[in-house]
Scaffold this active site. Structure first.
Site, PDB file in Angstrom:
ATOM      1  N   CYS A 114     -34.415  48.780  89.496  1.00 39.45           N
ATOM      2  CA  CYS A 114     -33.357  49.297  90.389  1.00 39.45           C
ATOM      3  C   CYS A 114     -32.571  50.451  89.764  1.00 39.45           C
ATOM      4  O   CYS A 114     -31.935  51.225  90.475  1.00 39.45           O
ATOM      5  CB  CYS A 114     -32.409  48.172  90.789  1.00 39.45           C
ATOM      6  N   HIS A 251     -25.720  51.120  93.320  1.00 39.29           N
ATOM      7  CA  HIS A 251     -26.978  50.478  93.726  1.00 39.29           C
ATOM      8  C   HIS A 251     -26.652  49.420  94.768  1.00 39.29           C
ATOM      9  O   HIS A 251     -25.722  48.635  94.598  1.00 39.29           O
ATOM     10  CB  HIS A 251     -27.642  49.847  92.505  1.00 39.29           C
ATOM     11  N   ASN A 281     -31.758  45.670  99.651  1.00 38.27           N
ATOM     12  CA  ASN A 281     -31.937  46.222  98.316  1.00 38.27           C
ATOM     13  C   ASN A 281     -33.295  46.926  98.258  1.00 38.27           C
ATOM     14  O   ASN A 281     -34.334  46.276  98.277  1.00 38.27           O
ATOM     15  CB  ASN A 281     -31.870  45.081  97.295  1.00 38.27           C
TER      16      ASN A 281
HETATM   17  N1  ACO Z   1     -30.902  30.984 102.947  1.00 36.94           N
HETATM   18  C1  ACO Z   1     -30.303  29.788 102.939  1.00 36.94           C
HETATM   19  N2  ACO Z   1     -30.033  29.124 101.797  1.00 36.94           N
HETATM   20  C2  ACO Z   1     -30.418  29.709 100.641  1.00 36.94           C
HETATM   21  C3  ACO Z   1     -31.068  30.940 100.590  1.00 36.94           C
HETATM   22  C4  ACO Z   1     -31.322  31.583 101.818  1.00 36.94           C
HETATM   23  N3  ACO Z   1     -31.923  32.785 101.896  1.00 36.94           N
HETATM   24  N4  ACO Z   1     -31.316  31.257  99.306  1.00 36.94           N
HETATM   25  C5  ACO Z   1     -30.833  30.251  98.560  1.00 36.94           C
HETATM   26  N5  ACO Z   1     -30.304  29.305  99.364  1.00 36.94           N
HETATM   27  C6  ACO Z   1     -29.720  28.045  98.992  1.00 36.94           C
HETATM   28  C7  ACO Z   1     -30.224  27.531  97.660  1.00 36.94           C
HETATM   29  O1  ACO Z   1     -31.476  26.904  97.807  1.00 36.94           O
HETATM   30  C8  ACO Z   1     -29.135  26.578  97.275  1.00 36.94           C
HETATM   31  O2  ACO Z   1     -29.330  25.376  97.973  1.00 36.94           O
HETATM   32  P1  ACO Z   1     -29.072  23.965  97.244  1.00 36.94           P
HETATM   33  O3  ACO Z   1     -27.616  23.994  96.854  1.00 36.94           O
HETATM   34  O4  ACO Z   1     -29.395  22.995  98.328  1.00 36.94           O
HETATM   35  O5  ACO Z   1     -29.982  23.959  96.071  1.00 36.94           O
HETATM   36  C9  ACO Z   1     -27.883  27.246  97.830  1.00 36.94           C
HETATM   37  O6  ACO Z   1     -28.322  28.207  98.777  1.00 36.94           O
HETATM   38  C10 ACO Z   1     -27.063  27.937  96.763  1.00 36.94           C
HETATM   39  O7  ACO Z   1     -27.980  28.627  95.917  1.00 36.94           O
HETATM   40  P2  ACO Z   1     -27.460  29.507  94.737  1.00 36.94           P
HETATM   41  O8  ACO Z   1     -28.617  30.264  94.127  1.00 36.94           O
HETATM   42  O9  ACO Z   1     -26.569  28.730  93.834  1.00 36.94           O
HETATM   43  O10 ACO Z   1     -26.584  30.483  95.591  1.00 36.94           O
HETATM   44  P3  ACO Z   1     -25.567  31.545  95.144  1.00 36.94           P
HETATM   45  O11 ACO Z   1     -24.255  31.248  95.734  1.00 36.94           O
HETATM   46  O12 ACO Z   1     -25.625  31.815  93.705  1.00 36.94           O
HETATM   47  O13 ACO Z   1     -26.128  32.798  95.884  1.00 36.94           O
HETATM   48  C11 ACO Z   1     -27.443  34.724  95.541  1.00 36.94           C
HETATM   49  C12 ACO Z   1     -27.450  33.229  95.646  1.00 36.94           C
HETATM   50  C13 ACO Z   1     -26.935  35.310  96.823  1.00 36.94           C
HETATM   51  C14 ACO Z   1     -28.879  35.196  95.316  1.00 36.94           C
HETATM   52  C15 ACO Z   1     -26.528  35.141  94.362  1.00 36.94           C
HETATM   53  O14 ACO Z   1     -26.854  34.432  93.202  1.00 36.94           O
HETATM   54  C16 ACO Z   1     -26.600  36.584  94.093  1.00 36.94           C
HETATM   55  O15 ACO Z   1     -26.093  37.376  94.836  1.00 36.94           O
HETATM   56  N6  ACO Z   1     -27.239  36.996  92.963  1.00 36.94           N
HETATM   57  C17 ACO Z   1     -27.520  38.345  92.671  1.00 36.94           C
HETATM   58  C18 ACO Z   1     -28.887  38.557  93.084  1.00 36.94           C
HETATM   59  C19 ACO Z   1     -29.221  39.951  93.507  1.00 36.94           C
HETATM   60  O16 ACO Z   1     -28.511  40.662  94.150  1.00 36.94           O
HETATM   61  N7  ACO Z   1     -30.409  40.351  93.139  1.00 36.94           N
HETATM   62  C20 ACO Z   1     -30.903  41.593  93.553  1.00 36.94           C
HETATM   63  C21 ACO Z   1     -31.748  42.139  92.510  1.00 36.94           C
HETATM   64  S1  ACO Z   1     -30.803  42.467  91.080  1.00 36.94           S
HETATM   65  C22 ACO Z   1     -30.130  43.913  91.286  1.00 36.94           C
HETATM   66  O17 ACO Z   1     -30.622  44.702  92.032  1.00 36.94           O
HETATM   67  C23 ACO Z   1     -28.891  44.146  90.543  1.00 36.94           C
END
Ligand code: ACO
Length: 324
Positions: A114, A251, A281
């Protein structure tokens, strides 16, 4: 007078096909509400079958060259930042060169996920200042949808396809005197974090392409701190402060990371360019795509101080300070 590069034109391209959250929710266990609330994404664009990264890159490149009022004959450096090249080799940049009908100049890809576009801008800046060429086409282009496991709801909802491009050359003495051009870049990486965001395949390991894997909360935890560190570093090198910034073009990974970084820097939300809602993204394409939107709608104007920033797999992260 010191040499400095400058951006002459910007262009963006998004494939026609739009995939909404509601459509995604028909095939994976997710919802529009969850996706919008957690990452601020409403929809993403998906490349058509047979439409490759180099095709997206060429579309964006043509728009950037049009905006800069140049033709392929005027370009002698092509850099494509991508994680999703058409082929393992040759570089997508050489395919762009061919599709633009060019036989001259040089072309290479940059792989910093990215952060690739920010790395590519800094690379073009160095090449131009060192006389390796006179005009660079710098492109971020991705068909990231092809790295996704469409049954994995934790990753497939986050990404999209697209391309953005800029044309860069050396600023004139008058432009430098007016303070315009690329003022400073700051680039960082730390490979110890490689497995927090990676693709489980490659030519040297599995011989396959693989799929994206991500420790979402870990990526989130690192992102805001690393983004703000590198922004401060670029500001310091460029002799500016956060208050001097007119536009922050981050980004477009997800809305909560963008808001977190903006808040930590103390930037008013109206100075932050956000396209993640409509583009998702797009990895290396996200910064030039966001830039193309803010230039086209007249927000970014000549004389504005603009900060580009990105963070991604590796981890890699970087920022560029530009007086437009
Ligand atoms: N829809 C519904 N539920 C979902 C989804 C989805 N698409 N994805 C995950 N869940 C569920 C999980 O399974 C979990 O369920 P559980 O509690 O029953 O196990 C619950 O949601 C919470 O999961 P977490 O991973 O703890 O959720 P979190 O609040 O951390 O959010 C997220 C996840 C949005 C991915 C967050 O961690 C985040 O924003 N991380 C950054 C990731 C990112 O932006 N990456 C892009 C690439 S990196 C870059 O470009 C910088």
């Amino acid at each position: 007078m010191t040499q400095r590069s400058i951006i002459r034109g910007v262009g963006g391209y998004l494939p026609e096909r739009i995939l909404t959250n509601a459509e995604l929710a028909l095939t994976v266990d997710t919802s529009d509400e969850w996706i919008q609330q957690r990452v601020g994404i409403k929809e993403r664009h998906i490349a058509a079958e047979g439409q490759f990264t180099s095709d997206l890159a060429v579309e964006a490149a043509r728009k950037a060259m049009g905006a800069a009022n140049v033709t392929p004959a005027d370009i002698d450096i092509i850099i494509v930042a991508t994680t999703t090249p058409d082929y393992t080799f040759p570089a997508a940049a050489t395919l762009v060169q061919m599709k633009l009908g060019m036989h001259h100049g040089m072309a290479l890809d940059i792989q910093a996920v990215c952060s690739g576009f920010v790395y590519a801008v800094a690379t073009a800046d160095s090449y131009l200042k060192n006389g390796l060429g006179t005009r660079a086409l710098v492109i971020g282009a991705e068909t990231f949808s092809r790295l996704l496991d469409w049954t994995d709801r934790t990753t497939c909802v986050l990404f999209g396809d697209g391309a953005g491009a800029v044309v860069m050359d050396l600023a004139t003495d008058a432009e430098i005197a007016a303070g315009r051009g690329l003022l400073a870049s700051a680039l960082r990486s730390d490979g110890h974090h490689w497995d927090k965001l990676y693709v489980d395949g490659g030519p040297s390991s599995t011989g396959t392409t693989g799929h994206v894997h991500m420790q979402g909360p870990e990526v989130f935890r690192h992102a805001v701190g690393k983004i703000t560190d590198v922004v401060y570093s670029a500001l310091e090198k460029g002799g500016a402060t956060v208050d001097d910034l007119d536009w922050f073009v981050p980004h477009q990974a997800n809305r909560r990371i963008i808001d977190g970084a903006g808040n930590k820097l103390g930037l008013p939300p109206e100075k932050v360019v956000v396209t993640v809602d409509l583009h998702a993204n797009t990895s290396a394409a996200s910064v030039p795509l966001a830039l193309s939107v803010a230039v086209a709608d007249g927000r970014i104007k000549q004389g504005d101080l603009v900060m580009l920033e990105a963070m991604g797999g590796g981890f890699t992260w970087g920022a560029s300070l530009i007086r437009w």
